[in-house]
Design a protein around this motif. Sequence first.
Motif, PDB file in Angstrom:
ATOM      1  N   ARG A   1       0.835  -1.217   0.000  1.00  0.00           N
ATOM      2  CA  ARG A   1       0.000   0.000   0.000  1.00  0.00           C
ATOM      3  C   ARG A   1       0.864   1.260   0.000  1.00  0.00           C
ATOM      4  O   ARG A   1       0.530   2.234  -0.668  1.00  0.00           O
ATOM      5  CB  ARG A   1      -0.957  -0.012   1.198  1.00  0.00           C
ATOM      6  N   TYR A   2       1.977   1.244   0.734  1.00  0.00           N
ATOM      7  CA  TYR A   2       2.893   2.394   0.707  1.00  0.00           C
ATOM      8  C   TYR A   2       3.413   2.622  -0.714  1.00  0.00           C
ATOM      9  O   TYR A   2       3.487   3.741  -1.194  1.00  0.00           O
ATOM     10  CB  TYR A   2       4.102   2.175   1.614  1.00  0.00           C
ATOM     11  N   TYR A   3       3.778   1.547  -1.366  1.00  0.00           N
ATOM     12  CA  TYR A   3       4.362   1.618  -2.708  1.00  0.00           C
ATOM     13  C   TYR A   3       3.317   1.993  -3.760  1.00  0.00           C
ATOM     14  O   TYR A   3       3.569   2.835  -4.615  1.00  0.00           O
ATOM     15  CB  TYR A   3       4.999   0.267  -3.046  1.00  0.00           C
ATOM     16  N   LEU A   4       2.152   1.370  -3.684  1.00  0.00           N
ATOM     17  CA  LEU A   4       1.132   1.534  -4.721  1.00  0.00           C
ATOM     18  C   LEU A   4       0.242   2.757  -4.526  1.00  0.00           C
ATOM     19  O   LEU A   4      -0.333   3.248  -5.500  1.00  0.00           O
ATOM     20  CB  LEU A   4       0.241   0.290  -4.785  1.00  0.00           C
ATOM     21  N   GLY A   5       0.082   3.198  -3.320  1.00  0.00           N
ATOM     22  CA  GLY A   5      -0.880   4.271  -3.075  1.00  0.00           C
ATOM     23  C   GLY A   5      -2.276   3.801  -3.438  1.00  0.00           C
ATOM     24  O   GLY A   5      -2.710   2.738  -3.010  1.00  0.00           O
ATOM     25  N   ASP A   6      -2.953   4.564  -4.281  1.00  0.00           N
ATOM     26  CA  ASP A   6      -4.315   4.223  -4.700  1.00  0.00           C
ATOM     27  C   ASP A   6      -4.366   3.296  -5.916  1.00  0.00           C
ATOM     28  O   ASP A   6      -5.435   2.965  -6.393  1.00  0.00           O
ATOM     29  CB  ASP A   6      -5.099   5.498  -5.049  1.00  0.00           C
ATOM     30  N   ARG A   7      -3.220   2.898  -6.425  1.00  0.00           N
ATOM     31  CA  ARG A   7      -3.184   2.072  -7.640  1.00  0.00           C
ATOM     32  C   ARG A   7      -3.633   0.635  -7.340  1.00  0.00           C
ATOM     33  O   ARG A   7      -3.508   0.133  -6.238  1.00  0.00           O
ATOM     34  CB  ARG A   7      -1.787   2.086  -8.225  1.00  0.00           C
ATOM     35  N   ASP A   8      -4.124  -0.019  -8.363  1.00  0.00           N
ATOM     36  CA  ASP A   8      -4.633  -1.388  -8.270  1.00  0.00           C
ATOM     37  C   ASP A   8      -3.483  -2.367  -8.007  1.00  0.00           C
ATOM     38  O   ASP A   8      -2.545  -2.442  -8.802  1.00  0.00           O
ATOM     39  CB  ASP A   8      -5.333  -1.740  -9.586  1.00  0.00           C
ATOM     40  N   PRO A   9      -3.543  -3.152  -6.934  1.00  0.00           N
ATOM     41  CA  PRO A   9      -2.472  -4.115  -6.671  1.00  0.00           C
ATOM     42  C   PRO A   9      -2.437  -5.265  -7.678  1.00  0.00           C
ATOM     43  O   PRO A   9      -1.453  -5.988  -7.734  1.00  0.00           O
ATOM     44  CB  PRO A   9      -2.779  -4.630  -5.262  1.00  0.00           C
ATOM     45  N   GLN A  10      -3.491  -5.404  -8.479  1.00  0.00           N
ATOM     46  CA  GLN A  10      -3.480  -6.429  -9.523  1.00  0.00           C
ATOM     47  C   GLN A  10      -3.055  -5.867 -10.879  1.00  0.00           C
ATOM     48  O   GLN A  10      -3.108  -6.581 -11.880  1.00  0.00           O
ATOM     49  CB  GLN A  10      -4.842  -7.106  -9.628  1.00  0.00           C
ATOM     50  N   ALA A  11      -2.609  -4.631 -10.908  1.00  0.00           N
ATOM     51  CA  ALA A  11      -2.091  -4.057 -12.153  1.00  0.00           C
ATOM     52  C   ALA A  11      -0.854  -4.859 -12.572  1.00  0.00           C
ATOM     53  O   ALA A  11      -0.062  -5.276 -11.721  1.00  0.00           O
ATOM     54  CB  ALA A  11      -1.728  -2.588 -11.954  1.00  0.00           C
ATOM     55  N   PRO A  12      -0.694  -5.104 -13.847  1.00  0.00           N
ATOM     56  CA  PRO A  12       0.414  -5.940 -14.318  1.00  0.00           C
ATOM     57  C   PRO A  12       1.803  -5.490 -13.859  1.00  0.00           C
ATOM     58  O   PRO A  12       2.654  -6.330 -13.580  1.00  0.00           O
ATOM     59  CB  PRO A  12       0.293  -5.873 -15.841  1.00  0.00           C
ATOM     60  N   LEU A  13       2.026  -4.197 -13.752  1.00  0.00           N
ATOM     61  CA  LEU A  13       3.341  -3.742 -13.302  1.00  0.00           C
ATOM     62  C   LEU A  13       3.524  -3.892 -11.799  1.00  0.00           C
ATOM     63  O   LEU A  13       4.653  -3.861 -11.295  1.00  0.00           O
ATOM     64  CB  LEU A  13       3.586  -2.292 -13.724  1.00  0.00           C
ATOM     65  N   ALA A  14       2.450  -4.073 -11.075  1.00  0.00           N
ATOM     66  CA  ALA A  14       2.529  -4.280  -9.631  1.00  0.00           C
ATOM     67  C   ALA A  14       2.620  -5.767  -9.286  1.00  0.00           C
ATOM     68  O   ALA A  14       3.339  -6.155  -8.371  1.00  0.00           O
ATOM     69  CB  ALA A  14       1.316  -3.664  -8.947  1.00  0.00           C
ATOM     70  N   SER A  15       1.884  -6.583  -9.992  1.00  0.00           N
ATOM     71  CA  SER A  15       1.838  -8.025  -9.744  1.00  0.00           C
ATOM     72  C   SER A  15       1.993  -8.756 -11.071  1.00  0.00           C
ATOM     73  O   SER A  15       1.026  -8.912 -11.822  1.00  0.00           O
ATOM     74  CB  SER A  15       0.513  -8.414  -9.074  1.00  0.00           C
ATOM     75  N   PRO A  16       3.201  -9.200 -11.374  1.00  0.00           N
ATOM     76  CA  PRO A  16       3.455  -9.830 -12.681  1.00  0.00           C
ATOM     77  C   PRO A  16       2.575 -11.015 -13.027  1.00  0.00           C
ATOM     78  O   PRO A  16       2.387 -11.302 -14.200  1.00  0.00           O
ATOM     79  CB  PRO A  16       4.925 -10.253 -12.593  1.00  0.00           C
ATOM     80  N   VAL A  17       2.004 -11.699 -12.035  1.00  0.00           N
ATOM     81  CA  VAL A  17       1.135 -12.840 -12.373  1.00  0.00           C
ATOM     82  C   VAL A  17      -0.085 -12.407 -13.169  1.00  0.00           C
ATOM     83  O   VAL A  17      -0.741 -13.246 -13.786  1.00  0.00           O
ATOM     84  CB  VAL A  17       0.700 -13.657 -11.131  1.00  0.00           C
ATOM     85  N   PHE A  18      -0.385 -11.099 -13.195  1.00  0.00           N
ATOM     86  CA  PHE A  18      -1.521 -10.583 -13.956  1.00  0.00           C
ATOM     87  C   PHE A  18      -1.082  -9.910 -15.255  1.00  0.00           C
ATOM     88  O   PHE A  18      -1.892  -9.297 -15.941  1.00  0.00           O
ATOM     89  CB  PHE A  18      -2.327  -9.591 -13.106  1.00  0.00           C
ATOM     90  N   ALA A  19       0.185 -10.021 -15.595  1.00  0.00           N
ATOM     91  CA  ALA A  19       0.736  -9.345 -16.770  1.00  0.00           C
ATOM     92  C   ALA A  19       0.757 -10.263 -17.988  1.00  0.00           C
ATOM     93  O   ALA A  19       0.571 -11.482 -17.877  1.00  0.00           O
ATOM     94  CB  ALA A  19       2.163  -8.868 -16.476  1.00  0.00           C
ATOM     95  N   ASP A  20       1.025  -9.669 -19.145  1.00  0.00           N
ATOM     96  CA  ASP A  20       1.309 -10.434 -20.359  1.00  0.00           C
ATOM     97  C   ASP A  20       2.742 -10.938 -20.210  1.00  0.00           C
ATOM     98  O   ASP A  20       3.683 -10.152 -20.212  1.00  0.00           O
ATOM     99  CB  ASP A  20       1.177  -9.534 -21.590  1.00  0.00           C
TER     100      ASP A  20
END
Length: 125
Positions: free
Chosen positions: A28-47
């Motif tokens: 949460r400190y790192y992401l702020g309000d950004r989605d934790p499942q965003a591909p750049l935050a969590s590679p398992v959800f990336a291409d």
Amino acid sequence: LSGSGESMKTNADADPMLAPAAIDRFARYYLGDRDPQAPLASPVFADLSALPPMFVLVGSTEVLLSDSERLVERVNEAGGKASLDIWPRMPHVFPLLAGLIPEGRKAVSDIGEFVRGALGTSAVN
């Protein structure tokens, strides 16, 4: 950073290095309000196509075990080449302990072997 892997629960009491609550707080400190499942935050959800070969080491009691399994599975499903090596009862980043424990030395040796194989070389000069 989504904290969505099953081992975040199943290994929460067994992981000597990482606590799910701490991971969540720092995410949460790192992401702020950004989605934790965003591909750049969590590679398992990336291409995950077009990545180079990947070798993942993880301890069997890590909270990140299932994330490691999912990552390797997703890379392979995307046509890449990824392998997973699960080490019994090893802590997070245990290869950094190569100077202290034989498992760390073996893991570093395995990493070197993987890199040499991926680069098509047989020995380090």
